[in-house]
Design a protein around this motif. Structure first.
Motif, PDB file in Angstrom:
ATOM      1  N   LYS A   1       6.488  -7.319   8.436  1.00 21.39           N
ATOM      2  CA  LYS A   1       8.037  -7.538   8.499  1.00 21.39           C
ATOM      3  C   LYS A   1       8.444  -9.845   8.303  1.00 21.39           C
ATOM      4  O   LYS A   1       9.584  -9.749   8.709  1.00 21.39           O
ATOM      5  N   THR A   2       6.732  -9.855   7.145  1.00 23.13           N
ATOM      6  CA  THR A   2       7.674 -11.205   7.434  1.00 23.13           C
ATOM      7  C   THR A   2       7.211 -11.455   5.844  1.00 23.13           C
ATOM      8  O   THR A   2       6.607 -10.951   5.099  1.00 23.13           O
ATOM      9  N   MET A   3       7.493 -12.378   5.071  1.00 22.97           N
ATOM     10  CA  MET A   3       6.870 -12.937   4.142  1.00 22.97           C
ATOM     11  C   MET A   3       5.774 -13.054   3.953  1.00 22.97           C
ATOM     12  O   MET A   3       5.219 -12.498   3.100  1.00 22.97           O
ATOM     13  N   GLN A   4       4.795 -13.767   5.035  1.00 21.67           N
ATOM     14  CA  GLN A   4       3.924 -13.604   5.458  1.00 21.67           C
ATOM     15  C   GLN A   4       2.987 -12.833   5.305  1.00 21.67           C
ATOM     16  O   GLN A   4       1.863 -12.253   4.800  1.00 21.67           O
ATOM     17  N   ASP A   5       4.133 -11.380   6.166  1.00 23.91           N
ATOM     18  CA  ASP A   5       3.054 -10.892   5.673  1.00 23.91           C
ATOM     19  C   ASP A   5       2.205  -9.277   4.925  1.00 23.91           C
ATOM     20  O   ASP A   5       1.665  -9.247   4.590  1.00 23.91           O
TER      21      ASP A   5
ATOM     22  N   VAL B   1      -0.327  -8.312   2.210  1.00 20.44           N
ATOM     23  CA  VAL B   1      -0.647  -6.948   2.080  1.00 20.44           C
ATOM     24  C   VAL B   1      -0.692  -6.604   0.228  1.00 20.44           C
ATOM     25  O   VAL B   1      -1.318  -6.320   0.194  1.00 20.44           O
ATOM     26  N   VAL B   2       0.376  -7.501  -0.658  1.00 19.37           N
ATOM     27  CA  VAL B   2      -0.359  -7.571  -1.554  1.00 19.37           C
ATOM     28  C   VAL B   2      -1.474  -8.505  -2.512  1.00 19.37           C
ATOM     29  O   VAL B   2      -2.006  -7.376  -2.850  1.00 19.37           O
TER      30      VAL B   2
ATOM     31  N   GLN C   1      -6.560  -6.948  -4.889  1.00 19.02           N
ATOM     32  CA  GLN C   1      -8.111  -7.294  -4.297  1.00 19.02           C
ATOM     33  C   GLN C   1      -9.008  -6.054  -4.485  1.00 19.02           C
ATOM     34  O   GLN C   1      -9.786  -5.811  -5.680  1.00 19.02           O
ATOM     35  N   GLN C   2      -8.132  -5.213  -3.891  1.00 15.13           N
ATOM     36  CA  GLN C   2      -8.747  -3.475  -3.935  1.00 15.13           C
ATOM     37  C   GLN C   2      -9.019  -3.433  -5.324  1.00 15.13           C
ATOM     38  O   GLN C   2      -9.872  -2.185  -6.072  1.00 15.13           O
ATOM     39  N   ILE C   3      -7.639  -3.342  -6.583  1.00  7.81           N
ATOM     40  CA  ILE C   3      -7.294  -3.457  -7.900  1.00  7.81           C
ATOM     41  C   ILE C   3      -8.709  -3.962  -8.276  1.00  7.81           C
ATOM     42  O   ILE C   3      -8.578  -3.335  -8.797  1.00  7.81           O
ATOM     43  N   ILE C   4      -9.091  -4.795  -8.849  1.00  7.20           N
ATOM     44  CA  ILE C   4      -9.668  -5.910  -9.195  1.00  7.20           C
ATOM     45  C   ILE C   4     -11.002  -5.231  -8.712  1.00  7.20           C
ATOM     46  O   ILE C   4     -11.577  -5.268  -9.469  1.00  7.20           O
ATOM     47  N   ASP C   5     -11.478  -4.911  -7.363  1.00  8.82           N
ATOM     48  CA  ASP C   5     -12.959  -4.886  -6.910  1.00  8.82           C
ATOM     49  C   ASP C   5     -13.084  -3.011  -7.333  1.00  8.82           C
ATOM     50  O   ASP C   5     -13.457  -2.693  -7.917  1.00  8.82           O
ATOM     51  N   ASP C   6     -12.027  -2.427  -7.126  1.00  6.69           N
ATOM     52  CA  ASP C   6     -11.584  -1.487  -7.990  1.00  6.69           C
ATOM     53  C   ASP C   6     -12.222  -0.929  -9.894  1.00  6.69           C
ATOM     54  O   ASP C   6     -12.407  -0.053 -10.738  1.00  6.69           O
ATOM     55  N   MET C   7     -12.100  -2.091 -10.202  1.00  6.01           N
ATOM     56  CA  MET C   7     -11.586  -1.944 -12.253  1.00  6.01           C
ATOM     57  C   MET C   7     -12.568  -2.821 -12.356  1.00  6.01           C
ATOM     58  O   MET C   7     -13.536  -2.531 -13.663  1.00  6.01           O
TER      59      MET C   7
END
Length: 62
Positions: A7-11, A15-16, A21-27
């Protein structure tokens, strides 16, 4: 997914960051496995560890 839409730039930032972090962990694990496999192959081939900053292969003993 409407409940988790940012809903906001902070949100959106959170999310990004979470996705990255998930991509880095998966790789991380496949890359570690690849490095181990390359090292094993180099050992089997009789190639010694690269020396110095110029990455010149060490001479093989015949």
């Amino acid at each position: 997914m409407a409940e988790t839409d940012p809903k906001t730039m902070q949100d959106l930032t959170l999310v990004v960051q979470t996705l990255l972090q998930q991509i880095i962990d998966d790789m991380s694990s496949p890359i570690d496995d690849l490095e181990r496999n390359i090292t094993d192959l180099m050992i089997q081939a009789g190639v010694e560890e690269l020396e110095g900053e110029n990455k010149i292969p060490a001479t093989r003993k015949s």
